[in-house]
Scaffold this motif. Structure first.
Motif, PDB file in Angstrom:
ATOM      1  N   PHE A   4       0.834  -1.199   0.000  1.00  0.00           N
ATOM      2  CA  PHE A   4       0.000   0.000   0.000  1.00  0.00           C
ATOM      3  C   PHE A   4       0.874   1.257   0.000  1.00  0.00           C
ATOM      4  O   PHE A   4       0.561   2.239  -0.668  1.00  0.00           O
ATOM      5  CB  PHE A   4      -0.929   0.001   1.215  1.00  0.00           C
ATOM      6  CG  PHE A   4      -2.081  -0.953   1.105  1.00  0.00           C
ATOM      7  CD1 PHE A   4      -2.611  -1.305  -0.119  1.00  0.00           C
ATOM      8  CD2 PHE A   4      -2.641  -1.505   2.251  1.00  0.00           C
ATOM      9  CE1 PHE A   4      -3.692  -2.185  -0.218  1.00  0.00           C
ATOM     10  CE2 PHE A   4      -3.723  -2.383   2.173  1.00  0.00           C
ATOM     11  CZ  PHE A   4      -4.239  -2.727   0.927  1.00  0.00           C
ATOM     12  N   GLY A   5       1.948   1.219   0.753  1.00  0.00           N
ATOM     13  CA  GLY A   5       2.828   2.386   0.812  1.00  0.00           C
ATOM     14  C   GLY A   5       3.501   2.680  -0.516  1.00  0.00           C
ATOM     15  O   GLY A   5       3.743   3.834  -0.857  1.00  0.00           O
ATOM     16  N   GLN A   6       3.791   1.627  -1.268  1.00  0.00           N
ATOM     17  CA  GLN A   6       4.462   1.801  -2.561  1.00  0.00           C
ATOM     18  C   GLN A   6       3.502   2.152  -3.686  1.00  0.00           C
ATOM     19  O   GLN A   6       3.931   2.647  -4.734  1.00  0.00           O
ATOM     20  CB  GLN A   6       5.197   0.511  -2.937  1.00  0.00           C
ATOM     21  CG  GLN A   6       6.326   0.134  -1.990  1.00  0.00           C
ATOM     22  CD  GLN A   6       6.746  -1.315  -2.162  1.00  0.00           C
ATOM     23  OE1 GLN A   6       6.401  -1.969  -3.150  1.00  0.00           O
ATOM     24  NE2 GLN A   6       7.491  -1.831  -1.189  1.00  0.00           N
ATOM     25  N   GLN A   7       2.205   1.879  -3.492  1.00  0.00           N
ATOM     26  CA  GLN A   7       1.245   1.998  -4.596  1.00  0.00           C
ATOM     27  C   GLN A   7       0.067   2.903  -4.239  1.00  0.00           C
ATOM     28  O   GLN A   7      -1.082   2.600  -4.552  1.00  0.00           O
ATOM     29  CB  GLN A   7       0.751   0.604  -5.007  1.00  0.00           C
ATOM     30  CG  GLN A   7       1.872  -0.278  -5.538  1.00  0.00           C
ATOM     31  CD  GLN A   7       1.393  -1.640  -6.014  1.00  0.00           C
ATOM     32  OE1 GLN A   7       2.056  -2.280  -6.832  1.00  0.00           O
ATOM     33  NE2 GLN A   7       0.256  -2.117  -5.543  1.00  0.00           N
ATOM     34  N   ASP A   8       0.366   4.008  -3.578  1.00  0.00           N
ATOM     35  CA  ASP A   8      -0.649   5.025  -3.304  1.00  0.00           C
ATOM     36  C   ASP A   8      -1.869   4.470  -2.580  1.00  0.00           C
ATOM     37  O   ASP A   8      -3.012   4.832  -2.879  1.00  0.00           O
ATOM     38  CB  ASP A   8      -1.068   5.712  -4.614  1.00  0.00           C
ATOM     39  CG  ASP A   8       0.111   6.354  -5.318  1.00  0.00           C
ATOM     40  OD1 ASP A   8       0.585   7.383  -4.830  1.00  0.00           O
ATOM     41  OD2 ASP A   8       0.571   5.802  -6.337  1.00  0.00           O
ATOM     42  N   GLY A   9      -1.605   3.569  -1.624  1.00  0.00           N
ATOM     43  CA  GLY A   9      -2.688   3.053  -0.805  1.00  0.00           C
ATOM     44  C   GLY A   9      -3.526   1.981  -1.454  1.00  0.00           C
ATOM     45  O   GLY A   9      -4.658   1.735  -1.018  1.00  0.00           O
ATOM     46  N   MET A  10      -3.007   1.302  -2.490  1.00  0.00           N
ATOM     47  CA  MET A  10      -3.781   0.281  -3.205  1.00  0.00           C
ATOM     48  C   MET A  10      -2.915  -0.914  -3.552  1.00  0.00           C
ATOM     49  O   MET A  10      -1.680  -0.818  -3.612  1.00  0.00           O
ATOM     50  CB  MET A  10      -4.373   0.866  -4.487  1.00  0.00           C
ATOM     51  CG  MET A  10      -5.539   1.798  -4.275  1.00  0.00           C
ATOM     52  SD  MET A  10      -6.066   2.584  -5.833  1.00  0.00           S
ATOM     53  CE  MET A  10      -4.715   3.734  -6.110  1.00  0.00           C
ATOM     54  N   ALA A  11      -3.568  -2.033  -3.844  1.00  0.00           N
ATOM     55  CA  ALA A  11      -2.884  -3.235  -4.319  1.00  0.00           C
ATOM     56  C   ALA A  11      -3.910  -4.138  -4.976  1.00  0.00           C
ATOM     57  O   ALA A  11      -5.108  -4.073  -4.663  1.00  0.00           O
ATOM     58  CB  ALA A  11      -2.190  -3.959  -3.168  1.00  0.00           C
ATOM     59  N   ARG A  57      -2.859   5.589 -10.494  1.00  0.00           N
ATOM     60  CA  ARG A  57      -2.362   4.311  -9.990  1.00  0.00           C
ATOM     61  C   ARG A  57      -3.427   3.218 -10.147  1.00  0.00           C
ATOM     62  O   ARG A  57      -3.123   2.092 -10.544  1.00  0.00           O
ATOM     63  CB  ARG A  57      -1.984   4.450  -8.514  1.00  0.00           C
ATOM     64  CG  ARG A  57      -1.583   3.155  -7.853  1.00  0.00           C
ATOM     65  CD  ARG A  57      -0.239   2.656  -8.340  1.00  0.00           C
ATOM     66  NE  ARG A  57       0.828   3.501  -7.837  1.00  0.00           N
ATOM     67  CZ  ARG A  57       2.113   3.341  -8.149  1.00  0.00           C
ATOM     68  NH1 ARG A  57       2.468   2.369  -8.990  1.00  0.00           N
ATOM     69  NH2 ARG A  57       3.033   4.148  -7.670  1.00  0.00           N
ATOM     70  N   ARG A  58      -4.681   3.558  -9.829  1.00  0.00           N
ATOM     71  CA  ARG A  58      -5.756   2.575  -9.997  1.00  0.00           C
ATOM     72  C   ARG A  58      -5.852   2.127 -11.453  1.00  0.00           C
ATOM     73  O   ARG A  58      -6.021   0.930 -11.740  1.00  0.00           O
ATOM     74  CB  ARG A  58      -7.097   3.167  -9.546  1.00  0.00           C
ATOM     75  CG  ARG A  58      -8.263   2.213  -9.727  1.00  0.00           C
ATOM     76  CD  ARG A  58      -9.557   2.790  -9.172  1.00  0.00           C
ATOM     77  NE  ARG A  58      -9.967   3.997  -9.872  1.00  0.00           N
ATOM     78  CZ  ARG A  58     -11.050   4.710  -9.561  1.00  0.00           C
ATOM     79  NH1 ARG A  58     -11.823   4.336  -8.553  1.00  0.00           N
ATOM     80  NH2 ARG A  58     -11.356   5.811 -10.239  1.00  0.00           N
ATOM     81  N   ALA A  59      -5.740   3.089 -12.391  1.00  0.00           N
ATOM     82  CA  ALA A  59      -5.811   2.744 -13.813  1.00  0.00           C
ATOM     83  C   ALA A  59      -4.706   1.765 -14.197  1.00  0.00           C
ATOM     84  O   ALA A  59      -4.922   0.840 -14.985  1.00  0.00           O
ATOM     85  CB  ALA A  59      -5.730   4.007 -14.667  1.00  0.00           C
ATOM     86  N   LEU A  60      -3.508   1.946 -13.636  1.00  0.00           N
ATOM     87  CA  LEU A  60      -2.403   1.032 -13.947  1.00  0.00           C
ATOM     88  C   LEU A  60      -2.622  -0.339 -13.327  1.00  0.00           C
ATOM     89  O   LEU A  60      -2.336  -1.366 -13.949  1.00  0.00           O
ATOM     90  CB  LEU A  60      -1.082   1.631 -13.459  1.00  0.00           C
ATOM     91  CG  LEU A  60      -0.584   2.869 -14.203  1.00  0.00           C
ATOM     92  CD1 LEU A  60       0.688   3.404 -13.563  1.00  0.00           C
ATOM     93  CD2 LEU A  60      -0.346   2.576 -15.678  1.00  0.00           C
ATOM     94  N   LEU A  61      -3.108  -0.377 -12.093  1.00  0.00           N
ATOM     95  CA  LEU A  61      -3.348  -1.665 -11.441  1.00  0.00           C
ATOM     96  C   LEU A  61      -4.434  -2.457 -12.166  1.00  0.00           C
ATOM     97  O   LEU A  61      -4.316  -3.671 -12.348  1.00  0.00           O
ATOM     98  CB  LEU A  61      -3.726  -1.447  -9.982  1.00  0.00           C
ATOM     99  CG  LEU A  61      -2.602  -0.935  -9.071  1.00  0.00           C
ATOM    100  CD1 LEU A  61      -3.145  -0.604  -7.688  1.00  0.00           C
ATOM    101  CD2 LEU A  61      -1.461  -1.948  -8.975  1.00  0.00           C
ATOM    102  N   VAL A  62      -5.489  -1.769 -12.584  1.00  0.00           N
ATOM    103  CA  VAL A  62      -6.559  -2.435 -13.333  1.00  0.00           C
ATOM    104  C   VAL A  62      -6.056  -2.846 -14.710  1.00  0.00           C
ATOM    105  O   VAL A  62      -6.398  -3.916 -15.227  1.00  0.00           O
ATOM    106  CB  VAL A  62      -7.786  -1.515 -13.451  1.00  0.00           C
ATOM    107  CG1 VAL A  62      -8.819  -2.102 -14.413  1.00  0.00           C
ATOM    108  CG2 VAL A  62      -8.417  -1.284 -12.081  1.00  0.00           C
TER     109      VAL A  62
END
Length: 298
Positions: A4-11, A57-62
């Motif tokens: 979460f710390g590396q990915q703006d609070g998401m995984a 970041r969400r767009a990249l994770l999705v």
């Protein structure tokens, strides 16, 4: 948690499971609102603000592990002029890789993007700047691409790097490369339209009444030609020069340009430099010119 710390609070759920978090724990934390499901297969810390970066970041994770921010989003991430507040989120991936669009993002399929043309900027994967420039030239037009290109050249991006990428991307159905190549030709070797200098001279005459001379030669005491200035007020030794990125493309060119400017200043000349980005900033160039005129006027 480090993810979460590396990915703006998401995984992604897959990343969490790989890190040792059970699916039942993910469900439990989601039910308690400690975590929230921010997209299909993606969870995040509950209650965080949805800043542009977090949505990117969400767009990249999705989008998947090879997804890249493209076009305006990549320009914003790189700090290019005209895109500092652009909210659009375009995502793409190297050719042959499918990319999924998150809510609020647009997925574009590329038949030319290679893995080498993806880079990480500020912790987010995006297309390299020349590719982003090609994409915004197609989406936003020539003027917007020109502003972005000026900022790339100003920061030291090589014109030949930009040109080589644009040449590789040329082809049927790709709208951006011809515009980028044309803009490069203007800025690297071209000159501002003579009409622009005529308007500057006219306004200077109206403001202070000094005669401005076109293409004024400046000679050293031994008669050697030092420079031919685009505009000049000879009696005040003030010159206006159209700058070309040709003089800044290599360290050798920059050194030669600096030596030339030193020679002009040793001869008593003050210079107002004009770049292609100044084409729509006549008032700012005029203000600098009038400052020199007032300082040197009797």
């Amino acid at each position: 948690m480090g993810l979460f710390g590396q990915q703006d609070g998401m995984a992604t759920v897959g990343q969490l499971v790989e890190a040792g978090v059970s699916r039942s724990m993910i469900d439990r934390k989601a039910r308690s609102a400690e975590w929230e499901r921010v997209a299909s297969g993606v969870v995040g810390i509950g209650g965080m603000d949805w800043t542009w970066r977090r949505r990117a970041r969400r767009a990249l994770l999705v989008g998947g592990p090879e997804a890249c921010l493209a076009g305006p989003a990549s320009c914003r991430l790189s700090g290019l002029d005209g895109y500092d507040a652009d909210e659009r989120l375009l995502v793409t991936a190297p050719r042959g890789v499918e990319v999924v669009a998150a809510v609020g993002a647009i997925a574009i399929r590329s038949m030319r993007l290679t893995l080498r043309e993806c880079a990480v900027v500020e912790g987010l994967q995006c297309v390299i700047r020349p590719v982003a420039l090609i994409q915004v030239a197609a989406v936003d037009g020539r003027d917007a691409a020109g502003r972005a290109l000026d900022s790339m050249l100003r920061r030291g991006d090589s014109p030949e790097w930009i040109r080589s990428v644009a040449e590789r991307w040329k082809g049927r159905g790709v709208a951006g490369p011809p515009a980028v190549l044309s803009l490069l030709d203007q800025r690297v070797d071209g000159r501002l339209p003579r009409s622009w200098f005529q308007r500057l001279a006219k306004r200077a005459l109206q403001a202070r009444g000094f005669r401005m001379v076109d293409e004024h030669p400046v000679h050293a005491p031994d008669g050697r030609l030092v420079a031919e200035l685009d505009l000049a007020i000879p009696e005040l030794q003030i010159g206006v020069e159209c700058q070309s990125w040709r003089w800044h493309a290599t360290p050798t060119a920059r050194a030669a340009d600096a030596a030339r400017k030193r020679r002009l200043r040793l001869l008593g000349w003050e210079l107002v430099e004009v770049w292609w980005r100044d084409l729509r900033r006549l008032d700012e160039v005029m203000a600098e010119l009038l400052w020199f005129i007032d300082r040197r006027s009797p």
